[in-house]
Scaffold this motif. Sequence first.
Motif, PDB file in Angstrom:
ATOM      1  N   GLN A   1       7.032  12.615  -0.385  1.00 21.18           N
ATOM      2  CA  GLN A   1       7.024  11.188  -0.723  1.00 21.18           C
ATOM      3  C   GLN A   1       6.581  10.356   0.479  1.00 21.18           C
ATOM      4  N   PRO A   2       5.288  10.328   0.732  1.00 25.87           N
ATOM      5  CA  PRO A   2       4.805   9.607   1.911  1.00 25.87           C
ATOM      6  C   PRO A   2       4.821   8.087   1.743  1.00 25.87           C
ATOM      7  N   ALA A   3       5.119   7.617   0.538  1.00 31.20           N
ATOM      8  CA  ALA A   3       5.121   6.171   0.280  1.00 31.20           C
ATOM      9  C   ALA A   3       6.040   5.889  -0.902  1.00 31.20           C
ATOM     10  N   TYR A   4       6.359   4.600  -1.085  1.00 31.31           N
ATOM     11  CA  TYR A   4       7.259   4.259  -2.189  1.00 31.31           C
ATOM     12  C   TYR A   4       6.970   2.864  -2.706  1.00 31.31           C
ATOM     13  N   PHE A   5       6.873   2.747  -4.030  1.00 25.21           N
ATOM     14  CA  PHE A   5       6.595   1.476  -4.683  1.00 25.21           C
ATOM     15  C   PHE A   5       7.875   0.940  -5.320  1.00 25.21           C
ATOM     16  N   VAL A   6       8.270  -0.262  -4.945  1.00 24.97           N
ATOM     17  CA  VAL A   6       9.435  -0.893  -5.566  1.00 24.97           C
ATOM     18  C   VAL A   6       8.980  -2.101  -6.386  1.00 24.97           C
ATOM     19  N   ASP A   7       9.172  -2.023  -7.696  1.00 22.76           N
ATOM     20  CA  ASP A   7       8.976  -3.182  -8.556  1.00 22.76           C
ATOM     21  C   ASP A   7      10.284  -3.969  -8.475  1.00 22.76           C
ATOM     22  N   VAL A   8      10.282  -5.048  -7.708  1.00 17.91           N
ATOM     23  CA  VAL A   8      11.543  -5.738  -7.389  1.00 17.91           C
ATOM     24  C   VAL A   8      12.207  -6.288  -8.656  1.00 17.91           C
ATOM     25  N   ASN A   9      11.385  -6.754  -9.612  1.00 20.32           N
ATOM     26  CA  ASN A   9      11.972  -7.265 -10.860  1.00 20.32           C
ATOM     27  C   ASN A   9      12.675  -6.181 -11.656  1.00 20.32           C
ATOM     28  N   ALA A  10      12.010  -5.032 -11.780  1.00 21.65           N
ATOM     29  CA  ALA A  10      12.613  -3.912 -12.515  1.00 21.65           C
ATOM     30  C   ALA A  10      13.872  -3.441 -11.792  1.00 21.65           C
ATOM     31  N   PHE A  11      13.797  -3.435 -10.477  1.00 26.31           N
ATOM     32  CA  PHE A  11      14.931  -3.010  -9.665  1.00 26.31           C
ATOM     33  C   PHE A  11      16.121  -3.954  -9.876  1.00 26.31           C
ATOM     34  N   GLN A  12      15.820  -5.242  -9.962  1.00 22.36           N
ATOM     35  CA  GLN A  12      16.877  -6.235 -10.186  1.00 22.36           C
ATOM     36  C   GLN A  12      17.516  -6.046 -11.567  1.00 22.36           C
TER      37      GLN A  12
ATOM     38  N   THR B   1       4.350   4.360  -8.402  1.00 19.51           N
ATOM     39  CA  THR B   1       3.418   3.287  -8.793  1.00 19.51           C
ATOM     40  C   THR B   1       3.532   3.071 -10.302  1.00 19.51           C
ATOM     41  N   PRO B   2       3.442   1.816 -10.781  1.00 23.59           N
ATOM     42  CA  PRO B   2       3.512   1.595 -12.229  1.00 23.59           C
ATOM     43  C   PRO B   2       2.430   2.417 -12.950  1.00 23.59           C
ATOM     44  N   LYS B   3       2.753   2.897 -14.127  1.00 23.85           N
ATOM     45  CA  LYS B   3       1.871   3.834 -14.868  1.00 23.85           C
ATOM     46  C   LYS B   3       0.428   3.355 -14.972  1.00 23.85           C
TER      47      LYS B   3
ATOM     48  N   THR C   1      -3.579 -12.463 -10.748  1.00 23.91           N
ATOM     49  CA  THR C   1      -4.809 -12.511  -9.950  1.00 23.91           C
ATOM     50  C   THR C   1      -5.158 -11.166  -9.314  1.00 23.91           C
ATOM     51  N   GLY C   2      -4.331 -10.155  -9.524  1.00 27.96           N
ATOM     52  CA  GLY C   2      -4.664  -8.821  -9.006  1.00 27.96           C
ATOM     53  C   GLY C   2      -3.818  -8.364  -7.830  1.00 27.96           C
ATOM     54  N   LYS C   3      -2.690  -9.001  -7.577  1.00 27.82           N
ATOM     55  CA  LYS C   3      -1.845  -8.617  -6.426  1.00 27.82           C
ATOM     56  C   LYS C   3      -1.211  -7.236  -6.624  1.00 27.82           C
ATOM     57  N   THR C   4      -0.604  -7.031  -7.781  1.00 25.59           N
ATOM     58  CA  THR C   4       0.030  -5.733  -8.041  1.00 25.59           C
ATOM     59  C   THR C   4      -1.027  -4.628  -8.104  1.00 25.59           C
ATOM     60  N   THR C   5      -2.168  -4.949  -8.719  1.00 20.55           N
ATOM     61  CA  THR C   5      -3.281  -3.999  -8.765  1.00 20.55           C
ATOM     62  C   THR C   5      -3.683  -3.587  -7.352  1.00 20.55           C
ATOM     63  N   THR C   6      -3.834  -4.572  -6.482  1.00 20.90           N
ATOM     64  CA  THR C   6      -4.294  -4.310  -5.120  1.00 20.90           C
ATOM     65  C   THR C   6      -3.225  -3.582  -4.304  1.00 20.90           C
ATOM     66  N   ALA C   7      -1.969  -3.967  -4.492  1.00 21.10           N
ATOM     67  CA  ALA C   7      -0.881  -3.278  -3.782  1.00 21.10           C
ATOM     68  C   ALA C   7      -0.839  -1.804  -4.197  1.00 21.10           C
ATOM     69  N   SER C   8      -1.052  -1.544  -5.490  1.00 22.52           N
ATOM     70  CA  SER C   8      -1.069  -0.164  -5.981  1.00 22.52           C
ATOM     71  C   SER C   8      -2.253   0.603  -5.392  1.00 22.52           C
ATOM     72  N   ALA C   9      -3.405  -0.055  -5.340  1.00 25.38           N
ATOM     73  CA  ALA C   9      -4.596   0.574  -4.743  1.00 25.38           C
ATOM     74  C   ALA C   9      -4.318   0.944  -3.290  1.00 25.38           C
ATOM     75  N   LEU C  10      -3.658   0.061  -2.574  1.00 22.82           N
ATOM     76  CA  LEU C  10      -3.355   0.329  -1.153  1.00 22.82           C
ATOM     77  C   LEU C  10      -2.372   1.484  -1.010  1.00 22.82           C
TER      78      LEU C  10
END
Length: 252
Positions: free
Chosen positions: A137-148, A46-48, A106-115
């Motif tokens: 590692q029961p879950a994984y967050f991919v920041d698609v822009n950073a990944f690109q 998850t982003p810091k 609007t809080g999408k990344t915030t909410t995705a991180s919360a989930l």
Amino acid sequence: MNHASKCILSSKCTLANSESCNAHCGHFIALHGLNGISGRVAGVNTPKDYRLVTASNSPARAEQAEVYRAVDAYIKTFERQFDVEGAGGASTRVKSLYLFSGNPGTGKTTTASALLNEWLIAHYVGSIKRGLQPLQQPAYFVDVNAFQTDYNLATMTNDDAGMVAIKATIKRAQQAPFAVLDDIGVRSASEAFRAYIHAIINYRTTNGLPTIYTSNLPIEDMAQVFDERLYDRMRDMCLEISFVGESKRGRR
Ligand SMILES: Nc1ncnc2c1ncn2[C@@H]1O[C@H](COP(=O)(O)OP(=O)(O)OP(=O)(O)O)[C@@H](O)[C@H]1O
Ligand SMILES: [Mg+2]
């Protein structure tokens, strides 16, 4: 020193704010590591800024009341991760979510991180309760822009080690029991990079693995970003949630 404010488990923990709530707590270490770098919370990527965000403390909660009603109901389904495979068919699967707003901030990344953090908590606490060893590692967050960006750098510089890391990320994103693909509205992506994201989504949908997508494009546009067939799979067992309002960025 009391670690409740630093621990993702604090709202669920009977020891929170007690004398035992300190850096030596085995559960604190399991989640946050010995130095804040290792541990499951860092491991899910998850982003810091969003490491300790949960559904209840999310800064987007008040403004996005409708969204959070759906979010609260959705989190309740996380217990299904412990159901025996196939016991109740598709109806007991955890769905995917598509978090959309045309406006940024609007809080999408915030909410995705919360989930993602709520999933991690449900997995950790649920495993302990059942006498199971929680996954590393029961879950994984991919920041698609950073990944690109990483991908572009690795290909541009012919960096073999970089490409090995890219492949490892793809595999983790494919196989994680729960994943966030943050910002998949990759209009400017190259054909090759898009194919990687396609491969991740294709694998996850084929295997019925729940995914949180966030995007500034409506889900219908995924038919063009990817293709009709993948779009069709993405919509299956997926709830689309729209975020309202203007950007809240920089308003903290
Ligand atoms: N409703 C809100 N109230 C207060 N702050 C908020 C709200 N929504 C988001 N924020 C804050 O605004 C910033 C941007 O939020 P976030 O990154 O979640 O937006 P986003 O929808 O993912 O944006 P983008 O579309 O650009 O990716 C964060 O610092 C977050 O904490
Ligand atoms: Mg975002």
